[in-house]
Write a protein that holds these residues in place. Structure first.
Motif, short mmCIF file in Angstrom:
data_model
loop_
_atom_site.label_atom_id
_atom_site.label_comp_id
_atom_site.label_asym_id
_atom_site.label_seq_id
_atom_site.Cartn_x
_atom_site.Cartn_y
_atom_site.Cartn_z
N TYR A 51 38.86 31.58 49.83
CA TYR A 51 38.26 31.83 48.54
C TYR A 51 39.35 32.24 47.55
CZ TYR A 51 33.36 31.65 49.95
OH TYR A 51 32.13 31.22 50.39
N ASP A 52 39.15 31.87 46.29
CA ASP A 52 40.10 32.19 45.24
C ASP A 52 39.43 33.11 44.24
OD1 ASP A 52 42.59 31.90 43.89
OD2 ASP A 52 41.65 30.52 42.48
N LEU A 53 40.06 34.25 43.93
CA LEU A 53 39.52 35.14 42.91
C LEU A 53 39.67 34.52 41.52
CD1 LEU A 53 40.74 38.66 44.09
CD2 LEU A 53 38.37 37.89 43.90
N LYS A 54 38.62 34.62 40.73
CA LYS A 54 38.59 33.98 39.41
C LYS A 54 38.30 35.00 38.31
CE LYS A 54 39.24 29.67 40.66
NZ LYS A 54 40.39 28.90 40.18
N GLY A 55 38.95 36.16 38.40
CA GLY A 55 38.75 37.16 37.35
C GLY A 55 37.46 37.92 37.54
N GLY A 56 36.89 38.38 36.44
CA GLY A 56 35.66 39.15 36.53
C GLY A 56 35.32 39.78 35.19
N ASN A 57 34.37 40.71 35.26
CA ASN A 57 33.99 41.48 34.08
C ASN A 57 33.79 42.93 34.49
OD1 ASN A 57 31.44 41.60 35.34
ND2 ASN A 57 30.64 39.87 34.16
N ALA A 58 33.12 43.72 33.66
CA ALA A 58 32.97 45.14 33.95
C ALA A 58 32.14 45.39 35.20
CB ALA A 58 32.33 45.85 32.75
N ARG A 59 31.27 44.45 35.57
CA ARG A 59 30.36 44.65 36.71
C ARG A 59 30.80 43.94 37.98
NH1 ARG A 59 24.65 42.75 35.31
NH2 ARG A 59 24.27 43.68 37.35
N PHE A 60 31.47 42.79 37.85
CA PHE A 60 31.72 41.94 39.02
C PHE A 60 33.16 41.44 39.07
CE2 PHE A 60 27.14 41.18 38.15
CZ PHE A 60 26.62 41.54 39.39
N ARG A 61 33.61 41.14 40.30
CA ARG A 61 34.75 40.27 40.54
C ARG A 61 34.18 38.90 40.94
NH1 ARG A 61 35.61 45.16 42.67
NH2 ARG A 61 37.51 46.27 42.08
N PHE A 62 34.81 37.84 40.45
CA PHE A 62 34.31 36.50 40.74
C PHE A 62 35.24 35.81 41.74
CE2 PHE A 62 33.06 36.92 36.09
CZ PHE A 62 31.82 37.43 36.39
N LEU A 70 30.74 33.33 43.85
CA LEU A 70 30.23 34.62 44.29
C LEU A 70 30.63 35.67 43.26
CD1 LEU A 70 31.11 34.84 48.09
CD2 LEU A 70 28.81 34.76 47.09
N SER A 71 29.71 36.57 42.98
CA SER A 71 30.00 37.72 42.13
C SER A 71 29.94 38.96 43.02
CB SER A 71 28.97 37.83 41.00
OG SER A 71 29.00 36.68 40.19
N LEU A 72 31.09 39.63 43.18
CA LEU A 72 31.23 40.77 44.07
C LEU A 72 31.17 42.05 43.23
CD1 LEU A 72 34.21 39.31 46.09
CD2 LEU A 72 31.83 39.41 46.84
N PRO A 73 30.25 42.97 43.55
CA PRO A 73 30.04 44.14 42.67
C PRO A 73 31.23 45.09 42.69
CG PRO A 73 28.80 44.37 44.71
CD PRO A 73 29.37 42.99 44.73
N ARG A 74 31.57 45.59 41.51
CA ARG A 74 32.61 46.62 41.42
C ARG A 74 32.06 47.98 41.87
NH1 ARG A 74 37.13 44.78 38.87
NH2 ARG A 74 36.90 42.91 37.59
N SER A 75 30.77 48.16 41.74
CA SER A 75 30.11 49.35 42.25
C SER A 75 28.69 48.97 42.62
CB SER A 75 30.11 50.49 41.22
OG SER A 75 29.38 50.11 40.07
N GLY A 76 28.09 49.75 43.52
CA GLY A 76 26.74 49.44 43.95
C GLY A 76 26.70 48.33 44.98
N GLY A 77 25.49 47.90 45.32
CA GLY A 77 25.31 46.97 46.41
C GLY A 77 24.55 45.71 46.06
N ILE A 78 24.65 45.22 44.82
CA ILE A 78 23.99 43.98 44.44
C ILE A 78 25.05 42.93 44.14
CG2 ILE A 78 22.43 42.82 42.83
CD1 ILE A 78 21.06 44.85 44.59
#
Length: 324
Positions: A51-62, A70-78
């Protein structure tokens, strides 16, 4: 009080992909046991599963493997896979590194994963045979995650009913390859290029790239000098003014769905791929006429011309789209 233990492990990967069974090992990988839940470093998991990381935003890493995002949460479990939200264990941090639980790896990446702490071994099998449930899973959410139907899910898991308990292992109702529906024609016929100036130039550019090496989840071509199947199509269409999404699953939502018998040069064709058991679209190519397509898969061959009207590809055919 949290009880945290660390282990140095060897990770063994068993993977089905296209025409081969792949076995690889990765030594000196850290596993953290946090109150009985095992975690692996997220960076290691992404590297091993390509998998290759494609940046993200305040909520997720892509992250993407070229099939879907895939959107991986920076916090929490969703977490989020394309347009589907689902629960995972929150990621944990140790010495600045992120760690993801083994049961979350199963849900995120369509792999079976287990650990033997005594033997210092972790086993990853792709594609997965099982899907581990979390609290809040429903029949509807499971069928969306696994790209299947309620009837197929219940046929393999006869005791499954709502509310669905957490921590049970469901068998994944993998769709078997289709029976071929278009017979190959051994006689060459004249090729009718679509009535647009883009199809010939897209095909011509794609042909100049034959032999370019393949990398699953490849970073953009100018930087990586590699393609996977969807980044290759994104590149050759994009250079001709046709914007495509990054992943094969998203590309299948663009344009007009067409029947297999209506496919012409310039149309995109979508297939299942052996490394997935969750029935997703996993491969794509662009038709160039006479039952052939430009596409790319493991190096060698990398970018190549493949006859898609043969039993192997026809049995894995899902759909096709007219983009131009």
């Amino acid at each position: 009080m949290a009880i945290v233990r660390k282990f140095q492990m060897t990770i063994f990967l068993s993977q089905k992909d296209f025409f081969e069974n792949i076995r690889r090992s990765f030594k000196n990988k850290t596993l953290i046991d946090n109150n009985g839940i095992s975690y692996l470093a997220l960076d290691d998991v992404l590297e091993i599963l390509e998998y290759d990381l494609k940046g993200g935003n305040a909520r997720f890493r892509f992250a993407t493997d070229g099939s879907e995002f895939l959107s991986l949460p920076r916090s929490g479990g969703i977490a989020r896979r394309e347009d589907v939200n689902f629960r995972i264990d929150p990621l944990i941090t140790d010495q600045g590194k992120l760690y993801v639980s083994l049961r979350s790896i199963n849900r995120l990446f369509n792999v079976d994963v287990s650990a033997n702490l005594v033997k210092s071994q972790v086993f990853i099998r792709q594609p997965a045979l099982f899907f581990i449930t979390f609290k809040g899973d429903t029949l509807r959410s499971l069928t969306k995650l696994l790209n299947t139907t309620v009837n197929k899910l219940l046929a393999l898991n006869k005791n499954l009913k709502e509310p669905i308990p957490a921590g049970i292992r469901l068998r994944i109702p993998t769709t078997q390859p289709n029976s071929p529906t278009v017979k190959g024609n051994t006689k060459k016929s004249s090729v009718r290029i679509k009535q647009t100036d883009k199809a010939p130039t897209i095909i011509a550019l794609g042909t100049t790239l034959i032999g370019t090496r393949y990398q699953f989840g490849a970073a953009p071509y100018p930087r990586s000098k590699r393609f996977d199947c969807s980044s290759y199509l994104q590149y050759i269409f994009g250079k001709n003014g046709v914007a495509l999404p990054r992943t094969s699953r998203a590309q299948a939502t663009v344009g007009k769905r067409i029947g297999q018998r209506d496919i012409e040069p310039g149309d995109i064709i979508f297939f299942r791929r052996p490394r997935y058991s969750d029935n997703r679209i996993g491969h794509c190519g662009v038709d160039i006429g006479n039952g052939r397509m430009l596409n790319t898969y493991s190096s060698p061959p990398g970018v190549t011309i493949t006859r898609w009207k043969d039993p192997y590809w026809l049995s894995r055919y899902i759909t096709a789209s007219e983009i131009l």
